[in-house]
Scaffold this active site. Structure first.
Site, PDB file in Angstrom:
ATOM      1  N   ASP A  51       0.836  -1.209   0.000  1.00 22.28           N
ATOM      2  CA  ASP A  51       0.000   0.000   0.000  1.00 22.28           C
ATOM      3  C   ASP A  51       0.873   1.262   0.000  1.00 22.28           C
ATOM      4  O   ASP A  51       0.357   2.378  -0.067  1.00 22.28           O
ATOM      5  CB  ASP A  51      -1.021  -0.003   1.150  1.00 22.28           C
ATOM      6  CG  ASP A  51      -0.377  -0.053   2.519  1.00 22.28           C
ATOM      7  OD1 ASP A  51       0.864  -0.129   2.610  1.00 22.28           O
ATOM      8  OD2 ASP A  51      -1.133  -0.018   3.519  1.00 22.28           O
ATOM      9  N   LYS A 118      -0.752  -9.457   3.667  1.00 20.43           N
ATOM     10  CA  LYS A 118      -0.026  -8.844   4.800  1.00 20.43           C
ATOM     11  C   LYS A 118      -0.960  -7.901   5.551  1.00 20.43           C
ATOM     12  O   LYS A 118      -1.674  -7.108   4.918  1.00 20.43           O
ATOM     13  CB  LYS A 118       1.214  -8.096   4.278  1.00 20.43           C
ATOM     14  CG  LYS A 118       1.987  -7.372   5.357  1.00 20.43           C
ATOM     15  CD  LYS A 118       3.396  -7.022   4.923  1.00 20.43           C
ATOM     16  CE  LYS A 118       3.521  -5.791   4.051  1.00 20.43           C
ATOM     17  NZ  LYS A 118       3.057  -4.536   4.652  1.00 20.43           N
ATOM     18  N   GLU A 187       9.454  -3.713  10.598  1.00 18.06           N
ATOM     19  CA  GLU A 187       9.878  -2.439   9.994  1.00 18.06           C
ATOM     20  C   GLU A 187      10.426  -1.500  11.073  1.00 18.06           C
ATOM     21  O   GLU A 187       9.767  -1.278  12.105  1.00 18.06           O
ATOM     22  CB  GLU A 187       8.683  -1.791   9.273  1.00 18.06           C
ATOM     23  CG  GLU A 187       9.033  -0.454   8.643  1.00 18.06           C
ATOM     24  CD  GLU A 187       8.023   0.036   7.618  1.00 18.06           C
ATOM     25  OE1 GLU A 187       7.083  -0.724   7.264  1.00 18.06           O
ATOM     26  OE2 GLU A 187       8.166   1.182   7.166  1.00 18.06           O
TER      27      GLU A 187
HETATM   28  O1  KIV Z   1       3.602  -1.079   1.627  1.00 25.72           O
HETATM   29  C1  KIV Z   1       4.806  -1.333   1.652  1.00 25.72           C
HETATM   30  O2  KIV Z   1       5.554  -1.059   0.726  1.00 25.72           O
HETATM   31  C2  KIV Z   1       5.333  -2.000   2.828  1.00 25.72           C
HETATM   32  C3  KIV Z   1       6.825  -2.084   2.932  1.00 25.72           C
HETATM   33  C4  KIV Z   1       7.361  -0.796   3.418  1.00 25.72           C
HETATM   34  C5  KIV Z   1       7.267  -3.204   3.778  1.00 25.72           C
HETATM   35  O3  KIV Z   1       4.618  -2.428   3.672  1.00 25.72           O
END
Ligand code: KIV
Length: 273
Positions: A51, A118, A187
């Site tokens: 996202d 995720k 993160e």
């Molecule tokens: O949305 C994304 O790109 C992420 C990464 C920063 C791990 O969650």
């Protein structure tokens, strides 16, 4: 590594085996069919339809405005270009506020060809994680700095800096693993916490700004090509791989994957101590 289209597609078992064998793996965000082909052909194991597209593609100052329809659109594009990477798709802000909503949202992304989803959060995600896992949807739990909660954190800040926060994060990671999470993404946490959580969990841990000890590393595509939009402050954990490439973008993707696998990325200057 040669093109993945010539070998077996990457699955969650591949990632578990990499952890078991102590082999690091590379992950990168991907948002369209062309880059999906380039990234997967470079042998990068995991593509995340992140996202973060809200910030790097749509020009927003956070990921909060991204909708499930946006994610479905980009997920379809990435699937069309994929040459054998595992595709992970983000559930966007407020698309998993309850367990039943998380199932509906995850199903929409899996129908487009995502291999796993995720979700950002800690122990409160245990019920959703268990439900998705039991219904056949692999889950990556995203902990540490979770950008969808940026307003609660008061900014993009390193998480788990004090011993209480660090111990709570480890406990919550273990709860999510126990609930069925197949992967954890960490993160912006101190290197030692990244190491402890990676060692304590059985499942693979992917890091971004979490030090060199995690099983895999991830970066935002635009950051590793040095084209972060000017509205976004380039984080400390970013490295631009384009200048050292003699073969343009393809060479940069390969340099990134090799540096992750041989442990030269992230270097100390990319880590939080
Ligand atoms: O949305 C994304 O790109 C992420 C990464 C920063 C791990 O969650």
């Amino acid at each position: 590594m040669s093109s993945q289209s010539q070998s077996s597609p990457i699955s969650i078992n591949t990632l578990a085996n990499r952890k078991r064998d102590g082999q690091k793996f590379a992950c990168l965000t991907s948002y369209d069919a062309l880059f999906s082909e380039l990234i997967s052909s470079a042998g990068i194991e995991v593509m995340l339809v992140g996202d973060s597209l809200g910030m790097v593609l749509q020009g927003h100052d956070s990921t909060l405005p991204v909708t499930l329809d946006d994610m479905v659109y980009h997920m379809n594009c990435v699937r069309r270009g994929n040459q054998g990477s595992l595709i992970m798709a983000d559930l966007p802000f407020m698309s998993y506020a309850s367990a039943s909503q998380s199932l509906e949202s995850a199903a929409a992304l899996m129908r487009c060809g995502a291999h796993m989803v995720k979700l950002e959060g800690g122990a409160w995600l245990a019920e959703s994680t268990r439900l998705l896992h039991e219904r056949g949807i692999p889950v990556c739990a995203h902990m540490g700095l979770t950008p969808q909660s940026i307003n609660r954190f008061g900014g993009f800040r390193v998480q788990g800096r004090n011993p209480e926060q660090a111990s709570l994060m480890l406990d919550e990671a273990l709860i999510l693993e126990d609930s069925g999470a197949s992967v954890l993404l960490l993160e912006c946490v101190p290197t030692e916490l990244g190491r402890t959580i990676t060692e304590r969990l059985q499942v693979p841990v992917i890091g971004i700004g979490a030090g060199p000890h995690t099983d895999g590393q991830i970066m935002v595509l635009h950051d590793m090509l040095g084209i972060t939009p000017s509205s976004i402050r380039t984080p400390k954990f970013v490295k631009n791989f384009l200048p050292e490439s003699k073969e343009g973008i393809r060479g940069a993707l390969q340099a990134y994957a090799e540096s992750v696998r041989d442990g030269t990325f992230p270097a100390p200057e990319h880590c939080f101590n």
